[in-house]
Design a protein around this motif. Structure first.
Motif, PDB file in Angstrom:
ATOM      1  N   ASP A   1     -35.808  12.171 -12.906  1.00 12.78           N
ATOM      2  CA  ASP A   1     -37.043  11.568 -13.398  1.00 12.78           C
ATOM      3  C   ASP A   1     -37.754  12.517 -14.355  1.00 12.78           C
ATOM      4  O   ASP A   1     -38.430  12.080 -15.281  1.00 12.78           O
ATOM      5  CB  ASP A   1     -37.964  11.220 -12.226  1.00 12.78           C
ATOM      6  N   ALA A   2     -37.624  13.813 -14.124  1.00 12.83           N
ATOM      7  CA  ALA A   2     -38.189  14.831 -15.005  1.00 12.83           C
ATOM      8  C   ALA A   2     -37.553  16.171 -14.651  1.00 12.83           C
ATOM      9  O   ALA A   2     -37.003  16.340 -13.563  1.00 12.83           O
ATOM     10  CB  ALA A   2     -39.701  14.902 -14.871  1.00 12.83           C
ATOM     11  N   ILE A   3     -37.605  17.114 -15.572  1.00 11.46           N
ATOM     12  CA  ILE A   3     -37.042  18.446 -15.346  1.00 11.46           C
ATOM     13  C   ILE A   3     -38.117  19.489 -15.575  1.00 11.46           C
ATOM     14  O   ILE A   3     -38.795  19.489 -16.606  1.00 11.46           O
ATOM     15  CB  ILE A   3     -35.863  18.734 -16.298  1.00 11.46           C
ATOM     16  N   GLY A   4     -38.303  20.377 -14.621  1.00 11.16           N
ATOM     17  CA  GLY A   4     -39.209  21.504 -14.768  1.00 11.16           C
ATOM     18  C   GLY A   4     -38.432  22.804 -14.718  1.00 11.16           C
ATOM     19  O   GLY A   4     -37.477  22.936 -13.964  1.00 11.16           O
ATOM     20  N   VAL A   5     -38.834  23.748 -15.548  1.00  3.86           N
ATOM     21  CA  VAL A   5     -38.176  25.052 -15.594  1.00  3.86           C
ATOM     22  C   VAL A   5     -39.135  26.085 -15.036  1.00  3.86           C
ATOM     23  O   VAL A   5     -40.248  26.254 -15.548  1.00  3.86           O
ATOM     24  CB  VAL A   5     -37.763  25.414 -17.032  1.00  3.86           C
ATOM     25  N   VAL A   6     -38.734  26.770 -13.979  1.00  6.77           N
ATOM     26  CA  VAL A   6     -39.594  27.733 -13.292  1.00  6.77           C
ATOM     27  C   VAL A   6     -39.214  29.150 -13.702  1.00  6.77           C
ATOM     28  O   VAL A   6     -38.045  29.519 -13.678  1.00  6.77           O
ATOM     29  CB  VAL A   6     -39.467  27.586 -11.757  1.00  6.77           C
TER      30      VAL A   6
ATOM     31  N   ARG B   1     -36.060  15.364 -24.288  1.00  8.90           N
ATOM     32  CA  ARG B   1     -35.996  14.603 -23.037  1.00  8.90           C
ATOM     33  C   ARG B   1     -36.248  15.499 -21.824  1.00  8.90           C
ATOM     34  O   ARG B   1     -35.964  15.121 -20.702  1.00  8.90           O
ATOM     35  CB  ARG B   1     -34.618  13.940 -22.915  1.00  8.90           C
ATOM     36  N   THR B   2     -36.773  16.691 -22.066  1.00 10.92           N
ATOM     37  CA  THR B   2     -36.972  17.651 -20.986  1.00 10.92           C
ATOM     38  C   THR B   2     -38.434  18.042 -20.869  1.00 10.92           C
ATOM     39  O   THR B   2     -39.074  18.386 -21.855  1.00 10.92           O
ATOM     40  CB  THR B   2     -36.126  18.921 -21.239  1.00 10.92           C
ATOM     41  N   GLU B   3     -38.964  17.984 -19.673  1.00 12.68           N
ATOM     42  CA  GLU B   3     -40.327  18.430 -19.395  1.00 12.68           C
ATOM     43  C   GLU B   3     -40.245  19.860 -18.879  1.00 12.68           C
ATOM     44  O   GLU B   3     -39.723  20.107 -17.795  1.00 12.68           O
ATOM     45  CB  GLU B   3     -40.957  17.516 -18.346  1.00 12.68           C
ATOM     46  N   LEU B   4     -40.731  20.800 -19.668  1.00 10.07           N
ATOM     47  CA  LEU B   4     -40.608  22.203 -19.300  1.00 10.07           C
ATOM     48  C   LEU B   4     -41.840  22.645 -18.517  1.00 10.07           C
ATOM     49  O   LEU B   4     -42.971  22.575 -18.993  1.00 10.07           O
ATOM     50  CB  LEU B   4     -40.432  23.079 -20.544  1.00 10.07           C
ATOM     51  N   LEU B   5     -41.608  23.082 -17.311  1.00 11.80           N
ATOM     52  CA  LEU B   5     -42.664  23.610 -16.448  1.00 11.80           C
ATOM     53  C   LEU B   5     -42.442  25.111 -16.346  1.00 11.80           C
ATOM     54  O   LEU B   5     -41.495  25.558 -15.713  1.00 11.80           O
ATOM     55  CB  LEU B   5     -42.576  22.967 -15.059  1.00 11.80           C
ATOM     56  N   GLU B   6     -43.303  25.892 -16.985  1.00  9.43           N
ATOM     57  CA  GLU B   6     -43.086  27.333 -17.029  1.00  9.43           C
ATOM     58  C   GLU B   6     -44.171  28.052 -16.240  1.00  9.43           C
ATOM     59  O   GLU B   6     -45.358  27.758 -16.377  1.00  9.43           O
ATOM     60  CB  GLU B   6     -43.063  27.831 -18.471  1.00  9.43           C
ATOM     61  N   THR B   7     -43.750  28.983 -15.417  1.00  6.17           N
ATOM     62  CA  THR B   7     -44.697  29.810 -14.676  1.00  6.17           C
ATOM     63  C   THR B   7     -44.032  31.154 -14.394  1.00  6.17           C
ATOM     64  O   THR B   7     -42.813  31.238 -14.279  1.00  6.17           O
ATOM     65  CB  THR B   7     -45.109  29.143 -13.348  1.00  6.17           C
ATOM     66  N   LYS B   8     -44.832  32.192 -14.328  1.00 10.50           N
ATOM     67  CA  LYS B   8     -44.294  33.512 -14.019  1.00 10.50           C
ATOM     68  C   LYS B   8     -43.935  33.598 -12.544  1.00 10.50           C
ATOM     69  O   LYS B   8     -44.647  33.091 -11.694  1.00 10.50           O
ATOM     70  CB  LYS B   8     -45.311  34.592 -14.384  1.00 10.50           C
ATOM     71  N   MET B   9     -42.840  34.296 -12.272  1.00  8.19           N
ATOM     72  CA  MET B   9     -42.399  34.461 -10.892  1.00  8.19           C
ATOM     73  C   MET B   9     -42.972  35.765 -10.326  1.00  8.19           C
ATOM     74  O   MET B   9     -42.251  36.629  -9.849  1.00  8.19           O
ATOM     75  CB  MET B   9     -40.863  34.495 -10.844  1.00  8.19           C
ATOM     76  N   ASP B  10     -44.307  35.880 -10.381  1.00  6.08           N
ATOM     77  CA  ASP B  10     -44.910  37.143  -9.953  1.00  6.08           C
ATOM     78  C   ASP B  10     -45.618  37.062  -8.607  1.00  6.08           C
ATOM     79  O   ASP B  10     -45.923  38.084  -8.004  1.00  6.08           O
ATOM     80  CB  ASP B  10     -45.880  37.652 -11.024  1.00  6.08           C
ATOM     81  N   SER B  11     -45.894  35.839  -8.131  1.00  7.01           N
ATOM     82  CA  SER B  11     -46.541  35.710  -6.830  1.00  7.01           C
ATOM     83  C   SER B  11     -46.325  34.309  -6.291  1.00  7.01           C
ATOM     84  O   SER B  11     -46.086  33.358  -7.047  1.00  7.01           O
ATOM     85  CB  SER B  11     -48.050  35.995  -6.939  1.00  7.01           C
ATOM     86  N   LEU B  12     -46.441  34.178  -4.967  1.00  5.09           N
ATOM     87  CA  LEU B  12     -46.293  32.871  -4.343  1.00  5.09           C
ATOM     88  C   LEU B  12     -47.392  31.931  -4.832  1.00  5.09           C
ATOM     89  O   LEU B  12     -47.148  30.739  -5.043  1.00  5.09           O
ATOM     90  CB  LEU B  12     -46.365  33.017  -2.820  1.00  5.09           C
ATOM     91  N   GLU B  13     -48.594  32.463  -5.070  1.00  4.78           N
ATOM     92  CA  GLU B  13     -49.713  31.622  -5.495  1.00  4.78           C
ATOM     93  C   GLU B  13     -49.461  31.019  -6.872  1.00  4.78           C
ATOM     94  O   GLU B  13     -49.743  29.835  -7.102  1.00  4.78           O
ATOM     95  CB  GLU B  13     -51.012  32.439  -5.508  1.00  4.78           C
TER      96      GLU B  13
END
Length: 252
Positions: free
Chosen positions: A39-44, A58-70
């Motif tokens: 349905d959608a693609i997020g990139v972490v 056709r790609t929904e990019l979800l970007e976030t730093k992998m620096d903390s659980l929060e």
């Protein structure tokens, strides 16, 4: 117009900027089977995923730093994926990133629930490591083991953390990954014995079938191409046509 609902739902991928990760994104958006399209693609945790224009559109990019659980929770909880892929390609060199810490963040998030809610998360975690991890260490040639040992040890730690977490998972250990694509005979097995190579494009399409199979939940599987099997000891050589593979194929 989509004629069949997606079995894979909303997808998040860590390691999407690796060669196998890029192939997985392409496989997801270009699958000829409607039920295997997300349905959608997020990139972490991405610093930018190089995709061609057709795929990127056709790609929904979800970007976030992998620096903390929060920080991961803040981004992923709004997205609420049904399938999470963690891609750990052998192109990644040990020390380029903290593989254990990044995977631990995702697993801990799945354990505690989206946004800290007490409701169980209905999501599958597909962890892609390497053949040679854990109890499959004797499946690969000693030369490969010597060069990959630090990475395999780190990925073995990740595998064990995932198993102990209690979340629904599938661990996939592909054989030696090759660039390109082929119409290979991709298979999986619960055996720890078996060695060979598999193209990244072939592997990416296999991951889609694994992700929607209920039989793979809480399983650890090796992934190989039946057309590219090798014998690892005492030296690496192709399988002869008269030889029987040393494993039983797992039916997805």
């Amino acid at each position: 117009m989509r004629t069949q609902s997606s079995k894979i739902g909303r997808v998040c991928i860590t390691g999407a900027n690796s060669p196998l990760g890029q192939q997985l994104v392409r496989a997801l958006v270009q699958s000829p089977e409607p039920s295997l399209r997300p349905d959608a693609i997020g990139v972490v945790g991405s610093n930018g995923v190089p995709l061609d224009k057709e795929v990127a559109a056709r790609t929904e990019l979800l970007e976030t730093k992998m620096d903390s659980l929060e920080s991961v929770d803040l981004a992923v909880s709004k997205y609420r994926p049904q399938t999470l892929f963690s891609i750990n390609d052998d192109e990644l060199r040990f020390g380029d990133r903290d593989i254990f810490a990044e995977n631990k963040l995702i697993v801990d998030l799945l354990k505690k629930g989206w946004g800290g809610s007490k409701f169980p998360v209905k999501a599958r975690f597909i962890l892609v490591t390497l053949l040679g991890c854990g109890d499959s260490e004797h499946a690969i040639p000693m030369q490969a083991m010597d060069s990959l040992r630090p990475l395999l040890l780190e990925l073995s730690r990740v595998e064990q953390y995932v198993r102990d977490s209690g979340i629904p998972y599938t661990i996939v250990r592909p054989g030696a990954l090759e660039d390109g694509d082929s119409e290979g005979r991709a298979i999986v097995s619960e055996s720890q014995f078996g060695y060979g190579t598999i193209h990244r494009g072939t592997m990416a399409r296999l991951l889609l079938d694994i992700a929607v199979s209920e039989r793979t939940v809480n399983k650890t599987l090796i992934a190989l191409d039946m057309n590219r099997l090798l014998v690892a000891a005492p030296y690496v050589r192709p399988f002869e046509v008269w030889e029987s593979p040393p494993f039983e194929v797992f039916n997805l």
